[in-house]
Write a protein that holds these residues in place. Structure first.
Motif, PDB file in Angstrom:
ATOM      1  N   MET A  53       0.113   5.475  -2.719  1.00 58.16           N
ATOM      2  CA  MET A  53       0.303   4.635  -1.533  1.00 58.16           C
ATOM      3  C   MET A  53       0.063   5.420  -0.239  1.00 58.16           C
ATOM      4  N   LEU A  54      -0.224   6.733  -0.398  1.00 57.67           N
ATOM      5  CA  LEU A  54      -0.625   7.543   0.753  1.00 57.67           C
ATOM      6  C   LEU A  54      -2.128   7.414   1.006  1.00 57.67           C
ATOM      7  N   ASP A  55      -2.824   6.768   0.069  1.00 59.31           N
ATOM      8  CA  ASP A  55      -4.261   6.552   0.186  1.00 59.31           C
ATOM      9  C   ASP A  55      -4.469   5.244   0.969  1.00 59.31           C
ATOM     10  N   GLY A  56      -4.762   5.381   2.262  1.00 59.58           N
ATOM     11  CA  GLY A  56      -4.855   4.220   3.157  1.00 59.58           C
ATOM     12  C   GLY A  56      -5.798   3.130   2.682  1.00 59.58           C
ATOM     13  N   PRO A  57      -7.082   3.466   2.413  1.00 62.99           N
ATOM     14  CA  PRO A  57      -8.022   2.422   1.990  1.00 62.99           C
ATOM     15  C   PRO A  57      -7.569   1.709   0.713  1.00 62.99           C
ATOM     16  N   ARG A  58      -7.026   2.468  -0.236  1.00 61.38           N
ATOM     17  CA  ARG A  58      -6.546   1.845  -1.489  1.00 61.38           C
ATOM     18  C   ARG A  58      -5.400   0.872  -1.206  1.00 61.38           C
ATOM     19  N   LEU A  59      -4.485   1.321  -0.336  1.00 62.41           N
ATOM     20  CA  LEU A  59      -3.326   0.489   0.012  1.00 62.41           C
ATOM     21  C   LEU A  59      -3.795  -0.824   0.646  1.00 62.41           C
ATOM     22  N   GLU A  60      -4.755  -0.702   1.546  1.00 61.95           N
ATOM     23  CA  GLU A  60      -5.264  -1.885   2.223  1.00 61.95           C
ATOM     24  C   GLU A  60      -5.944  -2.830   1.234  1.00 61.95           C
ATOM     25  N   GLU A  61      -6.681  -2.238   0.302  1.00 60.37           N
ATOM     26  CA  GLU A  61      -7.396  -3.053  -0.696  1.00 60.37           C
ATOM     27  C   GLU A  61      -6.401  -3.812  -1.581  1.00 60.37           C
ATOM     28  N   VAL A  62      -5.332  -3.133  -2.002  1.00 63.84           N
ATOM     29  CA  VAL A  62      -4.352  -3.778  -2.897  1.00 63.84           C
ATOM     30  C   VAL A  62      -3.646  -4.932  -2.170  1.00 63.84           C
ATOM     31  N   ILE A  63      -3.298  -4.708  -0.921  1.00 62.02           N
ATOM     32  CA  ILE A  63      -2.611  -5.769  -0.166  1.00 62.02           C
ATOM     33  C   ILE A  63      -3.566  -6.951   0.053  1.00 62.02           C
ATOM     34  N   VAL A  71       5.462  -7.599   2.212  1.00 66.35           N
ATOM     35  CA  VAL A  71       5.205  -6.244   1.706  1.00 66.35           C
ATOM     36  C   VAL A  71       6.506  -5.468   1.895  1.00 66.35           C
ATOM     37  N   VAL A  72       7.072  -4.960   0.792  1.00 66.65           N
ATOM     38  CA  VAL A  72       8.404  -4.349   0.836  1.00 66.65           C
ATOM     39  C   VAL A  72       8.340  -2.861   0.473  1.00 66.65           C
ATOM     40  N   PRO A  73       8.400  -1.970   1.457  1.00 68.67           N
ATOM     41  CA  PRO A  73       8.399  -0.532   1.164  1.00 68.67           C
ATOM     42  C   PRO A  73       9.686  -0.104   0.436  1.00 68.67           C
ATOM     43  N   GLU A  74       9.535   0.789  -0.534  1.00 67.02           N
ATOM     44  CA  GLU A  74      10.685   1.234  -1.337  1.00 67.02           C
ATOM     45  C   GLU A  74      10.838   2.747  -1.332  1.00 67.02           C
ATOM     46  N   VAL A  75       9.777   3.475  -0.990  1.00 66.21           N
ATOM     47  CA  VAL A  75       9.831   4.948  -0.993  1.00 66.21           C
ATOM     48  C   VAL A  75       9.383   5.479   0.369  1.00 66.21           C
ATOM     49  N   GLU A  76       9.480   6.820   0.480  1.00 66.27           N
ATOM     50  CA  GLU A  76       9.065   7.433   1.741  1.00 66.27           C
ATOM     51  C   GLU A  76       7.720   8.138   1.580  1.00 66.27           C
ATOM     52  N   ALA A  77       6.800   7.555   0.817  1.00 67.95           N
ATOM     53  CA  ALA A  77       5.467   8.151   0.656  1.00 67.95           C
ATOM     54  C   ALA A  77       4.430   7.039   0.741  1.00 67.95           C
ATOM     55  N   ILE A  78       4.274   6.504   1.939  1.00 64.69           N
ATOM     56  CA  ILE A  78       3.361   5.380   2.153  1.00 64.69           C
ATOM     57  C   ILE A  78       2.560   5.647   3.426  1.00 64.69           C
ATOM     58  N   ARG A  79       1.271   5.344   3.398  1.00 69.94           N
ATOM     59  CA  ARG A  79       0.438   5.482   4.603  1.00 69.94           C
ATOM     60  C   ARG A  79       0.828   4.333   5.545  1.00 69.94           C
ATOM     61  N   THR A  80       1.813   4.568   6.396  1.00 71.50           N
ATOM     62  CA  THR A  80       2.384   3.462   7.181  1.00 71.50           C
ATOM     63  C   THR A  80       1.472   2.984   8.306  1.00 71.50           C
ATOM     64  N   GLU A  81       0.482   3.811   8.688  1.00 77.93           N
ATOM     65  CA  GLU A  81      -0.465   3.344   9.718  1.00 77.93           C
ATOM     66  C   GLU A  81      -1.149   2.061   9.237  1.00 77.93           C
ATOM     67  N   VAL A  82      -1.411   2.000   7.934  1.00 78.31           N
ATOM     68  CA  VAL A  82      -2.052   0.813   7.358  1.00 78.31           C
ATOM     69  C   VAL A  82      -1.143  -0.404   7.520  1.00 78.31           C
TER      70      VAL A  82
END
Ligand SMILES: Nc1ncnc2c1ncn2[C@@H]1O[C@H](COP(=O)(O)OP(=O)(O)OP(=O)(O)O)[C@@H](O)[C@H]1O
Ligand SMILES: NCC(=O)N[C@@H]1O[C@H](COP(=O)([O-])[O-])[C@@H](O)[C@H]1O
Ligand SMILES: [Mg+2]
Length: 390
Positions: A53-63, A71-82
């Motif tokens: 989830m630190l991979d911005g493009p992947r995160l955007e694609e999945v969403i 979208v519900v964050p659960e951990v502290e390892a997420i590319r939050t800029e996305v």
């Protein structure tokens, strides 16, 4: 398919798993995401996605592909800029992209609380080199606590007694941080009487509070928690006011685990000091699975879905005690559950596929006539569960 709402969960650990169960009881369809397969929340969700989830493009694609309502964050390892970008395009980020962004790193939330909102915290500074660590420690004095700005559950954290210990602590923080930014916070060590988590729910009808949860930490990670924590009415009121200020500044609906230290000032009065917060269920809040009629996970699900949250959330005396692994293994099994439950305690096994030293694999939960009784019972039960590695 029939469901009330569609949730994409970013992070699928033990907290996510209980959240999925709560959300599914309210008819939600949940897609659980994490960087590894068979994570605890994936075991109970409708669908899963395995990626960083630190991979911005992947995160955007999945969403974009799942088009969730929340979208519900659960951990502290997420590319939050996305998340911030997508919120601008109309995606609902829980509780808000601002909350996710500012709490992903310690400096964001600390600066908001201390500098912008004037909430009391320990003295602190940041450092990006060993020289800066020395300068920051001059400001905080000794002992001080050094932590990577991007980490959780005590990873990379150490307490330093004197100048000779600074270099080791700086290296330890950099070697154990998450993400790619070598930046630490140096904090004055607070000689507190006790510490609490104040679960604070921001919802459609306003802000509600759970009774304070006391906890004991080792190596920066929680070992036991109990509710209600003994605390004066004045200290509770002060903590609630500080929590409300910070939570309202972050915006959005959901549960927040707001952490405070309670120290004694020179005149013997309670001094409530804000530490940090999670804009989501808190690990010490697992005790609410047995203490409250609505757990922190139920409250999070209700708040997100715009459903009513009671003003007063009651709790009976209860406690939780963690079950940890002590080595690396890909073959773990469990024994002693019957013995652990014999005196009335309950056990949750998270089902994490791999163990590591200190990894939290389960939790024991118990109620009692008092929190002391409940603590003794939870600790005894946790001690009866044994992990077998072969
Ligand atoms: N400045 C401090 N003074 C005294 N103790 C501290 C200080 N900072 C942290 N601690 C101790 O270490 C624990 C973990 O610290 P903190 O909550 O900042 O780390 P964390 O990695 O974010 O943990 P988690 O993700 O589990 O909340 C605290 O609950 C407290 O017991
Ligand atoms: N203090 C934060 C916290 O407790 N987070 C919880 O631990 C999981 C990670 O566990 P892991 O490191 O064992 O994968 C997270 O997914 C979350 O449920
Ligand atoms: Mg903490």
């Amino acid at each position: 398919m029939s469901f009330t709402t569609k949730i994409l969960l970013l992070g699928s650990g033990e907290l996510g798993r209980e959240f999925v169960i709560s959300a599914k009881r309210l008819g939600a369809y949940v897609i659980a995401c994490d960087s590894y397969d068979h994570a605890p929340a994936m075991q109970v969700a409708d669908a899963r996605e395995v990626f960083s989830m630190l991979d911005g493009p992947r995160l955007e694609e999945v969403i974009a592909r799942h088009k969730p309502d929340h979208v519900v964050p659960e951990v502290e390892a997420i590319r939050t800029e996305v998340l911030a970008k997508l919120e601008g395009e109309g995606v609902h980020i829980v509780p808000s992209a601002k909350a996710a962004q500012l709490t992903m790193n310690r400096d964001g939330i600390r600066d908001l609380a201390a500098r912008e909102l004037g909430v009391r915290t320990s003295t602190y500074d940041y450092a990006e080199s060993f020289e800066q660590v020395q300068a920051a420690a001059d400001k905080t004095g000794f002992p001080c606590v050094i932590k990577p700005v991007m980490s959780s559950s005590g990873k990379g954290q150490s307490t330093v007694q004197d100048a000779a210990g600074l270099e080791t602590a700086w290296r330890y923080a950099v070697d154990n941080m998450r993400g790619d930014r070598a930046r630490v916070i140096v904090e004055q060590f607070v000689d507190f009487e006790y510490e609490i988590t104040l679960l604070t729910v921001a919802h459609k009808g306003g802000v509600s509070f759970c009774l304070p949860i006391g906890h004991r930490q080792e190596r920066g990670d929680y070992r036991e928690s109990w509710q209600p924590a003994a605390m004066s009415d004045a200290a509770i009121a002060e903590a609630q006011a500080m929590a409300k200020t910070v939570v309202e500044a972050l915006g959005g609906y959901g549960i927040f685990g707001v952490e405070f230290f309670v120290a004694r000032d020179d005149e013997g009065r309670d001094e409530v000091i804000f530490s940090e917060l999670s804009p989501r269920p808190h690990d010490t809040g697992m005790v609410t699975l047995v203490s409250q009629n609505l757990s922190e996970f139920d409250l999070h699900a209700r708040a997100i879905m715009g459903l009513p949250v009671p003003e007063q959330i009651r709790a009976r005396p209860a406690a939780s005690a963690v079950i940890l692994a002590d080595r690396e293994s890909e073959h773990v099994s469990y024994a002693g559950l019957a013995e652990a439950m014999a005196d009335g305690a309950d056990i949750r096994i998270f089902g994490k596929p791999v163990t590591r030293p200190w990894r939290r694999m389960g939790v024991a939960l118990a109620t009692g006539g008092s929190t002391d009784e409940a603590r003794a019972s939870a600790v005894a039960a946790a001690g009866k569960v044994t992990l077998h590695y072969d």
